[in-house]
Scaffold this active site. Structure first.
Site: not given
Ligand SMILES: NC(=O)c1ccc[n+]([C@@H]2O[C@H](COP(=O)([O-])OP(=O)(O)OC[C@H]3O[C@@H](n4cnc5c(N)ncnc54)[C@H](OP(=O)(O)O)[C@@H]3O)[C@@H](O)[C@H]2O)c1
Length: 292
Positions: A149, A17-19, A174
């Site tokens: 989370s 999820g590094a993009n 989730y």
């Molecule tokens: N933001 C928050 O407040 C928060 C709070 C608690 C936990 N988290 C956790 O933090 C992590 C990172 O999230 P983020 O907030 O940085 O959001 P984000 O910017 O949407 O990053 C999520 C990453 O995961 C990738 N991803 C999702 N589903 C995937 C799949 N089926 N196959 C391959 N890649 C996939 C996304 O790809 P695409 O760009 O293609 O969608 C993106 O690269 C997640 O596990 C999320 O549950 C976030």
């Protein structure tokens, strides 16, 4: 590189999820500190844009892009094959890919999408990469960090229906997947204690990332409600970076635990050892066709 941060030259770091969001931020940090940085994206264009951004930010050309969709085990399995062929030693695996889904869907492999994307895909990747982590652990600590989370507190697992075939709700699916991340870190630690591998999980805070725009109306509304309380992406990635790369003494204490803001934090009462073991055994059965 910040003065207190260790140089990571000669080490290999892998971030899923590094993009975007937290994963992209962490990958920039690891690359800036000299790590050979492997990034995983499900989309080639978004992944290549991220790779270029990381190289530009870090002035480190050792950044390699892999494409995989975590909702499909065969895709994760191919990913593991490619990584192991090219990078047989991995010092840190950050299982960070994740998101939510507005409606219940089932993949072509028969799994509920949130369950496999957020939990089972990362679980399979971890199992497949254990030889590479053990290789790194021969000369230091190898780490596995799961982005969980606070949402893990939503509700306990129902082992009779992990795919939520009845009463699917976005946040329930989730939250349970994030509980699975926490439990997997705990059980992995138990099973890898002898190997110098340190596993952990963390809550990044409510972070201003694109995640709130991707999971349908519930995620969007929650994103609006939480907006005033959200932290920056840099703040959200801080605990991940710390768990994956701090000094040996500090990270050994991570030992399967769950962290918030670099501190061990309270977990849901139902995040029990029993649930962790049961989930592990169930997950192993599901990914068995991919394990030799
Ligand atoms: N933001 C928050 O407040 C928060 C709070 C608690 C936990 N988290 C956790 O933090 C992590 C990172 O999230 P983020 O907030 O940085 O959001 P984000 O910017 O949407 O990053 C999520 C990453 O995961 C990738 N991803 C999702 N589903 C995937 C799949 N089926 N196959 C391959 N890649 C996939 C996304 O790809 P695409 O760009 O293609 O969608 C993106 O690269 C997640 O596990 C999320 O549950 C976030």
């Amino acid at each position: 590189m910040n003065k207190r941060e260790q140089d990571l030259s000669g080490k290999t770091y892998l971030v899923t999820g590094a993009n975007s969001g937290i994963g992209l931020e962490a990958a920039k940090n690891f690359a800036s500190r000299g790590a050979t940085t492997l990034i995983v994206s499900r989309d080639k264009t978004r992944g290549e844009d991220a790779r270029q951004a990381i190289i530009e930010h870090s002035a480190n050309a050792q950044v390699y892009l892999y494409i995989a969709d975590f909702s499909l085990l065969r895709s994760v399995n191919k990913l593991a094959d490619s990584i192991l062929a090219q990078h047989p030693t991995i010092h840190a695996l950050c299982n960070n890919a994740g998101g939510s889904n507005a409606v219940r869907t089932v993949t072509s492999e028969g799994f509920e999408t949130t369950f496999v994307s957020n939990h089972l895909g990362g679980f399979l990747l971890t199992m497949r990469l254990l030889p590479a982590l053990r290789s790194a652990a021969q000369s230091g600590i190898a780490r596995v960090v799961f982005t969980s989370s606070y949402g893990h507190k939503h509700s306990p697992l129902n082992f009779d229906d992990l795919g939520l075939s009845k009463n699917y709700k976005t946040l329930k699916a989730y939250g349970r997947s994030k509980l699975m991340n926490l439990l997997t870190a705990r059980e992995l630690q138990k099973r890898c204690d002898d190997y110098n591998i340190v596993a952990s999980s963390f809550h990044p805070g409510a972070v201003r990332t694109p995640i709130w725009t991707k999971g349908g109306p519930v995620a969007r509304i929650l994103g609006i409600v939480l907006k005033p309380f959200m932290v920056s992406i840099e703040q959200g990635a801080d605990t991940l970076i710390w768990l994956a790369s701090s000094d040996a003494d500090e990270s050994v204490g991570a030992n399967g635990h769950y962290f918030v803001k670099r501190q061990r934090a309270a977990i849901a009462p139902f995040a029990s050892d029993e649930a962790a073991e049961k989930l592990w055994n169930h997950s192993i059965d599901l990914v068995a066709p991919y394990l030799s």
